[in-house]
Design a protein around this motif. Structure first.
Motif, PDB file in Angstrom:
ATOM      1  N   SER A 176      48.843  57.565 -52.264  1.00  0.00           N
ATOM      2  CA  SER A 176      49.056  57.678 -53.794  1.00  0.00           C
ATOM      3  C   SER A 176      49.403  59.257 -53.680  1.00  0.00           C
ATOM      4  N   GLY A 177      49.079  60.249 -52.958  1.00  0.00           N
ATOM      5  CA  GLY A 177      49.545  61.590 -53.058  1.00  0.00           C
ATOM      6  C   GLY A 177      50.962  61.771 -52.631  1.00  0.00           C
ATOM      7  N   ALA A 178      51.137  61.155 -51.544  1.00  0.00           N
ATOM      8  CA  ALA A 178      52.227  61.180 -50.849  1.00  0.00           C
ATOM      9  C   ALA A 178      53.510  60.415 -51.839  1.00  0.00           C
ATOM     10  N   ARG A 179      53.128  59.564 -52.405  1.00  0.00           N
ATOM     11  CA  ARG A 179      54.306  58.652 -53.170  1.00  0.00           C
ATOM     12  C   ARG A 179      54.616  59.581 -54.292  1.00  0.00           C
ATOM     13  N   THR A 180      53.605  60.385 -54.985  1.00  0.00           N
ATOM     14  CA  THR A 180      53.902  61.206 -56.127  1.00  0.00           C
ATOM     15  C   THR A 180      54.929  62.403 -55.577  1.00  0.00           C
ATOM     16  N   ARG A 181      54.671  62.890 -54.323  1.00  0.00           N
ATOM     17  CA  ARG A 181      55.476  63.988 -53.844  1.00  0.00           C
ATOM     18  C   ARG A 181      56.846  63.452 -53.632  1.00  0.00           C
ATOM     19  N   VAL A 182      56.853  62.548 -52.849  1.00  0.00           N
ATOM     20  CA  VAL A 182      58.394  61.657 -52.433  1.00  0.00           C
ATOM     21  C   VAL A 182      58.975  61.532 -53.932  1.00  0.00           C
ATOM     22  N   ALA A 183      58.463  61.052 -54.949  1.00  0.00           N
ATOM     23  CA  ALA A 183      59.172  60.601 -56.061  1.00  0.00           C
ATOM     24  C   ALA A 183      59.518  61.895 -56.866  1.00  0.00           C
ATOM     25  N   ARG A 184      58.673  62.829 -56.981  1.00  0.00           N
ATOM     26  CA  ARG A 184      59.278  64.267 -57.324  1.00  0.00           C
ATOM     27  C   ARG A 184      60.444  64.700 -56.387  1.00  0.00           C
ATOM     28  N   LEU A 185      60.125  64.598 -55.053  1.00  0.00           N
ATOM     29  CA  LEU A 185      61.475  65.281 -54.309  1.00  0.00           C
ATOM     30  C   LEU A 185      62.629  64.379 -54.790  1.00  0.00           C
ATOM     31  N   LEU A 186      62.652  63.038 -54.717  1.00  0.00           N
ATOM     32  CA  LEU A 186      63.844  62.248 -54.948  1.00  0.00           C
ATOM     33  C   LEU A 186      64.266  62.210 -56.646  1.00  0.00           C
TER      34      LEU A 186
ATOM     35  N   GLU B 232      73.366  65.198 -50.877  1.00  0.00           N
ATOM     36  CA  GLU B 232      73.877  66.147 -52.126  1.00  0.00           C
ATOM     37  C   GLU B 232      73.085  67.334 -52.324  1.00  0.00           C
ATOM     38  N   ASN B 233      71.986  67.380 -51.778  1.00  0.00           N
ATOM     39  CA  ASN B 233      71.230  68.633 -52.080  1.00  0.00           C
ATOM     40  C   ASN B 233      70.496  68.945 -50.677  1.00  0.00           C
ATOM     41  N   PRO B 234      71.152  69.721 -49.782  1.00  0.00           N
ATOM     42  CA  PRO B 234      70.751  70.252 -48.798  1.00  0.00           C
ATOM     43  C   PRO B 234      69.433  71.015 -48.709  1.00  0.00           C
ATOM     44  N   GLN B 235      69.133  71.630 -49.965  1.00  0.00           N
ATOM     45  CA  GLN B 235      67.782  72.477 -50.163  1.00  0.00           C
ATOM     46  C   GLN B 235      66.770  71.448 -50.031  1.00  0.00           C
ATOM     47  N   ALA B 236      66.871  70.196 -50.342  1.00  0.00           N
ATOM     48  CA  ALA B 236      65.708  69.340 -50.440  1.00  0.00           C
ATOM     49  C   ALA B 236      65.146  69.188 -49.066  1.00  0.00           C
ATOM     50  N   ALA B 237      66.060  69.409 -47.919  1.00  0.00           N
ATOM     51  CA  ALA B 237      65.359  69.546 -46.635  1.00  0.00           C
ATOM     52  C   ALA B 237      64.157  70.291 -46.507  1.00  0.00           C
ATOM     53  N   GLN B 238      64.035  71.444 -47.019  1.00  0.00           N
ATOM     54  CA  GLN B 238      62.784  72.208 -46.842  1.00  0.00           C
ATOM     55  C   GLN B 238      61.410  71.411 -47.339  1.00  0.00           C
ATOM     56  N   GLU B 239      61.564  70.771 -48.475  1.00  0.00           N
ATOM     57  CA  GLU B 239      60.472  69.869 -49.156  1.00  0.00           C
ATOM     58  C   GLU B 239      60.406  68.698 -48.274  1.00  0.00           C
ATOM     59  N   LEU B 240      61.371  67.869 -47.811  1.00  0.00           N
ATOM     60  CA  LEU B 240      61.174  66.749 -46.945  1.00  0.00           C
ATOM     61  C   LEU B 240      60.450  67.191 -45.580  1.00  0.00           C
ATOM     62  N   GLY B 241      61.217  68.317 -45.087  1.00  0.00           N
ATOM     63  CA  GLY B 241      60.400  69.045 -43.934  1.00  0.00           C
ATOM     64  C   GLY B 241      58.823  69.109 -43.996  1.00  0.00           C
ATOM     65  N   LYS B 242      58.387  69.482 -45.149  1.00  0.00           N
ATOM     66  CA  LYS B 242      56.803  69.817 -45.462  1.00  0.00           C
ATOM     67  C   LYS B 242      56.536  68.513 -45.562  1.00  0.00           C
ATOM     68  N   LEU B 243      56.715  67.294 -46.095  1.00  0.00           N
ATOM     69  CA  LEU B 243      56.153  66.336 -46.216  1.00  0.00           C
ATOM     70  C   LEU B 243      56.133  65.599 -44.617  1.00  0.00           C
ATOM     71  N   VAL B 244      57.271  65.863 -43.879  1.00  0.00           N
ATOM     72  CA  VAL B 244      57.265  65.357 -42.534  1.00  0.00           C
ATOM     73  C   VAL B 244      56.133  65.978 -41.904  1.00  0.00           C
ATOM     74  N   ALA B 245      55.919  67.325 -41.836  1.00  0.00           N
ATOM     75  CA  ALA B 245      54.977  68.176 -41.126  1.00  0.00           C
ATOM     76  C   ALA B 245      53.558  67.848 -41.356  1.00  0.00           C
ATOM     77  N   GLU B 246      53.410  67.553 -42.877  1.00  0.00           N
ATOM     78  CA  GLU B 246      51.993  67.307 -43.447  1.00  0.00           C
ATOM     79  C   GLU B 246      51.557  66.036 -42.928  1.00  0.00           C
ATOM     80  N   PHE B 247      52.403  65.027 -43.161  1.00  0.00           N
ATOM     81  CA  PHE B 247      52.014  63.647 -43.199  1.00  0.00           C
ATOM     82  C   PHE B 247      52.568  63.008 -41.716  1.00  0.00           C
ATOM     83  N   GLY B 248      53.595  63.369 -41.162  1.00  0.00           N
ATOM     84  CA  GLY B 248      54.167  62.634 -40.010  1.00  0.00           C
ATOM     85  C   GLY B 248      53.349  62.712 -38.635  1.00  0.00           C
ATOM     86  N   PRO B 249      53.947  62.109 -37.956  1.00  0.00           N
ATOM     87  CA  PRO B 249      53.302  61.987 -36.358  1.00  0.00           C
ATOM     88  C   PRO B 249      53.043  63.164 -35.931  1.00  0.00           C
ATOM     89  N   ARG B 250      52.136  63.747 -35.178  1.00  0.00           N
ATOM     90  CA  ARG B 250      51.818  64.815 -34.563  1.00  0.00           C
ATOM     91  C   ARG B 250      52.003  64.484 -33.061  1.00  0.00           C
TER      92      ARG B 250
END
Length: 135
Positions: A26-36, A84-102
């Protein structure tokens, strides 16, 4: 698009699909929606609904092994976002770092299984070793 952004889009999609079956969804869904969305709250709500529908499709298709199309769909969305928005890479990178595989999740620290008098030990770290001990 450079290879680094393409890899980020791919990892982002893999992370997103993996999150769909966790308590963090639920938290991740909200952040991804905000990013997109990046365009306002109305669009963000529609994207949250779309993400939830993808989660429901995943639940239906996961048993048949056909969940790859959902990941491919979101990979394409992330590729478009980053193109379309290369600056979004920073936020997507944060999501991956927080929730992605370690790193520790990628390597097994070994495991042992017992079946009657047979012990099976598996180490799938860098060496890829499997042992079968019979007693």
């Amino acid at each position: 698009m450079d290879a680094e952004l393409a890899a980020l889009a791919s990892t982002g999609a893999t992370t997103l699909v993996a999150l769909m079956v966790t308590d963090a969804w639920s938290g991740a869904r909200t952040r991804v929606a905000r990013l997109l969305a990046r365009n306002g709250e109305d669009r963000e709500d529609a994207l949250e609904a779309e993400l939830e529908q993808a989660r429901e499709r995943l639940a239906l298709t996961a048993a048949s092994g056909q969940d790859g199309s959902i990941e491919a769909e979101w990979r394409a969305r992330f590729v478009l976002l980053l193109a379309e928005n290369p600056q979004a890479a920073q936020e997507l990178g944060k999501l991956v770092a927080e929730f992605g595989p370690r790193e520790r999740d990628r390597k097994s620290e070994g495991g042992v299984a017992f079946h009657h008098s047979t012990v099976y030990g598996v180490n799938t770290g860098d060496g890829g070793q499997t042992n079968d001990f019979r007693f």
